[in-house]
Write an enzyme that holds these catalytic residues in place. Sequence first.
Site, short mmCIF file in Angstrom:
data_model
loop_
_atom_site.label_atom_id
_atom_site.label_comp_id
_atom_site.label_asym_id
_atom_site.label_seq_id
_atom_site.Cartn_x
_atom_site.Cartn_y
_atom_site.Cartn_z
N TYR A 74 38.15 45.86 33.68
CA TYR A 74 36.84 45.82 33.59
C TYR A 74 36.55 47.32 32.97
CZ TYR A 74 35.83 41.78 36.15
OH TYR A 74 35.75 40.40 36.79
N GLU A 120 33.17 42.88 42.07
CA GLU A 120 33.09 42.90 43.43
C GLU A 120 32.57 44.54 43.45
OE1 GLU A 120 33.74 39.30 42.89
OE2 GLU A 120 35.20 40.69 42.52
N ASN A 178 29.79 39.09 31.90
CA ASN A 178 30.71 38.54 32.92
C ASN A 178 29.93 37.58 33.77
OD1 ASN A 178 33.46 38.40 34.00
ND2 ASN A 178 32.52 39.34 35.92
N GLU A 179 30.53 36.31 33.67
CA GLU A 179 30.12 35.27 34.36
C GLU A 179 28.34 34.98 34.16
OE1 GLU A 179 32.21 36.42 37.96
OE2 GLU A 179 33.77 35.23 37.54
N GLU A 258 40.68 34.48 35.04
CA GLU A 258 40.74 35.20 36.29
C GLU A 258 41.25 33.88 37.24
OE1 GLU A 258 37.21 36.46 38.20
OE2 GLU A 258 36.29 37.94 36.54
#
Length: 295
Positions: A74, A120, A178-179, A258
Amino acid sequence: MPLISLSILFLTGIVSIATERSFIVDWDHDRFLKDGEPFQYASAGMHYFRIPAAYWNDRVYAAKTAGMTTIQTYVAWGQHEPFPGTYDFNGNLDIFKFMQVVADNDMTLILRVGPYICAEWNFGGLPPWLLGIPRMEVRSQNTAFLDRVNKWLSIFLPNLKSFLYKNGGPIIMVQVENEYGSFGCDHGYINTLHDMFKKYLGADVVYFTTDGKREWELRCGATDGILATVDFSPQDNVTQVLERLREHQPRGPLVNSELYAGWCDFCRVPHQTRGKSGRVAMVTPSSYTLIDFPW
């Protein structure tokens, strides 16, 4: 022109053609092509901003000796711009040095630029000072948000050009957001980000999105013109997940961005572990990234 001069020119042309580098999606045959040859990557998820710079080479080399072809990381915008207009690419945040370490180990690199990265990480890697801007709505087509994103990308992305694979560097793919499908369903937002990436980095880069395995996550996160990839664990029904991805992207390589070899721990919660069942899933997609592994 003397014959010897013609020969030199001809040989120079051959060398130029032979050394031309390329990385593309072969949509017709559902695969990647690296320098014209089919390519399947096995990637190690490794975040430079979580590892002291002194250990970067050790960790990258460990991933290579484990059989990985590629490093995935990232980009932590909030770390690089701790205050508006103040940029930090020093020490443990010297991402350009990290990219060179990857190149020196003869590995390729996948960059997950965001701007939102999750990881996270607090606020998904976004700068906390965004919350102090009036009428701010992150991860949307909100003008205040897009203005700050555009400013950041205009500073960061042009510096990546020399690191692109076609230019002799390690970068083969760049992720947009992202997501996002887990958060919203505005394809216009993803397309706007994609346009920014193409403006500052080029249109001939392989861009991709990553989303969860659920139908609504893929439906909201995937968009036309960008390679869609999916997340899942070895315990999931891989065939089912990849068939769901195919519903939203009929052609192109099947990629797990992932693959959860483990999971993060939380305070006052027992240590997270993963069983051995289903590990064969790792070889099912065209390419995959192993994350939550103790590199």
